[in-house]
Structures are given as C-alpha cells and as structure tokens.
Design a protein around this motif. Structure first.
Motif: not given
Length: 412
Positions: A99-100, A112-116, A239-241, A246-247
């Motif tokens: 998941p990305t 999730y963009r804020k988290l990134h 899993e998101q990390i 990987r991305n």
C-alpha cells in the motif's frame, strides 16, 4: 540478505538490470516521441485510445482509454483528483510495493500525505544539503576526477540519487549496490513481472528488519521519522512504511538520475548556455526547470475516471482509463514558443514534470537540491567540461522514461 559479490560484479549487475529496464520501457535508439506528440496535440487536446503507443481509438464494450496531450488538459486532470482518481494504481503498484500513498483517495490521502511530508521537512533539507548530498557528490567526483574522461551517466547520474535515497532511509553503505539493482528490477515490471515481484519480496524482507530496528532504536533517518509520525491520531502501519520505502528507492532515484543526465546533455550540446551557467550560477535553477520541461524524465501518468465527464471537448465515460502525457504537455506550443528548443533564457512558466495538485511529487525539492549540488560540483571540479570528440554523439532515448544511455565527456 543476498549472496556476497564483488563491487565490480554488483556494478555490472546494475548495468545489466538497467539495460533490461530500458528495453522493456521502449528504449529504441535516438527516436523521439515529440514529433508525433506535436501532431496529436494539433489534432485535439484529448484523444480516444493511447495513440503514441499504437492504441488508436476505442473498440469493444470494455473500459475505454483516453489520453490528454495539451498542458491545460493534463493540468485539469491533475487538479481534479476526485473525478480523475489514482485508484487505478492499486492493481498495478500494490502487488509490487504494497500500500502506498499513490493509490489513496480523499480524505484518507490528505492525512497520509501529511504523514509523508514529515519525511521531507524543509528543516531537514538544509541538513541534507550540508551533511549528505554535498559530501556525497564531492566524494563521487573525486573518484574519477584525475581520469580526465568519463561516462557521466555511469559515474555520476546513476549512482548519486540512489545513494542519497539509501542514506535517507538509513541503509548501510554495504547494501546500496544490491538495492540499486533491486530498485531497477522492481521498476522494470513491464519488462519482467516475475523478476520485479522477486525484487519486491527481497526488499520487504530486508525492510522488516530495518523498521523493527528503528522502532527499538530511532535514528536520524526517514524510517525513524515515519515510524513516529502522527496526524490527528493516525499513524502509518508497518505495511505502509514498507510501501513508502519500496516506492522511494526506485521512484526517487530513477527520475532524478534521468533528469540530471538529460540536463547535462542539453547544456553540453548548447555550449553558449553551458558557458552562461558556468559564469553565473544563479542561472542554474532555471536551467534545471528548463531541462525537466524539455526532456521530462517520466512521460506518462494514469488516472481512473470516476464519473461521466468531458475534457477538451471529448465525452469520457465513468470507468475509463485516462492517460496523461506529461511530455506532450511540457511541449505545448500554446504555452511555450518553440517548445522543442532547449533554452534556459525563455520566459519562465511552471512546467508539469513533477505532476500537479494533490499528488504533486513529494520529493521535488530533494530532486532540485541534488541537481544543484551535482551541476555546481561538475562545473567547479571538471574544468572545461565538454563532450568527448572521440565518442559517438550522445542521444536521448525512451518512450516511457527518457534520458541519455551514456554521456561521454572530457575535461582539462
């Protein structure tokens, strides 16, 4: 993790992987897509099918495909991320990377963009400049400076971006070459899906250990930052990390490698503009932007159409796939005079090489920082840098990803 290999063997395996990747992505000599893209733009801003890839119109009863070619049409799709959703990437990217953020929809995407964004904080950028990117560039160039000749793609533009990403993720130096090869294999899924899936599994197995270690003992790297990041009580799952890691390795490294290589070719084949940048480094930012506009490293994106809509006078039904030709948009004659020409002095208008809107590239500031450091160092450390007259003339290739396969130079 992997069977031990010599540095020379690993470097050769990277070159082999890059060749496989280029072949799978339509790298066919110095053929350029831009004449055809110009014809398509002149006919219509939006076409049924994906004409430059040989898909003319739509037949059958299944989902339709359309392609946006003008700057305004491409920007409109990026701007409306509700009608034009990234959900389509779930089927393509998730099996390879997990998941990305790429496939997320609102309102989840915004959180999730804020988290990134914690991983790309402006405060970190200054430190990366002084402590990571600058020293890495200097160290890389010092290795071959005395040789007086090099293939800059192999010596500089390919290794530096992947080393930057690996360092930001906290990977040890001893693993970087192995991960460079895995990153290329992962990104080259169109050429060999089985190889890409195997690379993805190998990466995840390794990242499980890295993340567990950072949760126990946080360090000053992106993985530790993401493991601790929280917005409104929401945190990223393991899993998101893994998906982020990987991305980032293939995406962040591949595009920067290509954009810097294409800019170098442009400047070296336009000696007057190279001389101007060498004499006045304040011109470098506009040269970097013009390079990305002139030869966009990744030419195409895609979206899923979530409702019946109209774009560029064309009716597009719900469920269609919308292809976006960034390469065409960045050569739109209604926005730039003589768009096929590389000209760092042209009137400055934002390009769309980093996409636009809610999903605009998270790493664009890092890419610009790397480009700036690389070109300042090349101009400072390699006097009278110029094309090697004894080598074959350089060219740019590719129909999905574009850049020069090699760039042979000499200096005094």
């Amino acid at each position: 993790m992997m069977e031990p290999a010599t540095v020379e063997e690993l470097e050769q395996s990277i070159r082999d992987a890059q060749d496989r990747f280029n072949e799978g992505m339509g790298s066919d000599g110095d053929a350029s897509p831009y004449p055809l893209l110009s014809e398509l733009r002149a006919q219509s801003a939006v076409h049924p099918g994906w004409p430059e890839m040989g898909m003319i119109g739509n037949t059958g009863d299944g989902p339709k495909t359309f392609t946006a070619y003008s700057f305004d049409a491409v920007k409109a799709v990026f701007t409306d991320n509700v009608t034009f959703s990234t959900r389509c990437y779930e089927d393509i990217v998730r099996p390879l990377q997990g998941p990305t953020i790429l496939e997320m929809q609102e309102p989840e995407h915004a959180v999730y963009r804020k988290l990134h964004e914690f991983a790309f904080a402006r405060s970190s950028m200054k430190r990366w400049d002084a402590e990571l990117v600058g020293p890495l560039v200097d160290e890389t160039i010092a290795k071959f400076k005395a040789d007086k000749r090099a293939d800059l793609v192999d010596a500089v533009f390919m290794p530096i971006p992947v080393r930057v990403i690996a360092a930001l993720l906290g990977l040890p130096d001893s693993d970087i070459l192995q991960f460079h090869r895995l990153a290329i294999d992962l990104l080259g899924f169109r050429a060999d899906m089985d190889r890409a899936l195997a690379a993805s599994a190998e990466m995840k197995e390794y990242f499980v250990g890295i993340l567990a270690e950072r949760r126990r003992e946080p360090q000053d790297d992106m993985v530790s930052i993401l493991a601790a990041a929280e917005v409104n009580g929401v945190k990223m799952s393991d899993e998101q990390i893994y998906g982020f890691m990987r991305n980032l390795l293939p995406a962040g490294a591949e595009t920067t490698s290509r954009s810097t290589a294409s800019l170098a070719l442009a400047l070296l084949t336009h000696p007057d503009q190279l001389a101007a940048v060498r004499a006045d480094r304040s011109l470098l930012p506009q040269a970097i932007e013009e390079g990305i506009r002139w030869e966009t490293p990744l030419l195409n994106f895609m979206r899923e159409v979530t409702r019946d809509t109209e774009l560029g006078g064309v009716q597009i039904p719900k469920g269609s796939t919308m292809m976006l030709s960034l390469g065409s948009a960045n050569h739109d004659e209604t926005r730039w005079d003589q768009p096929e020409k590389f000209d760092i002095f042209r009137d400055r208008k934002p390009h769309i090489g980093f996409a636009h809107g809610a999903h605009v590239c998270l790493g664009m500031h890092l890419a610009r920082l790397e480009s700036t450091k690389i070109f300042n160092a090349l101009l400072d450390e390699l006097p009278n840098l110029r094309l090697d007259p004894d080598a074959a003339p350089p060219y740019i290739s590719g129909t999905m990803f574009r850049s020069p396969p090699r760039l042979d130079v000499i200096w005094d």
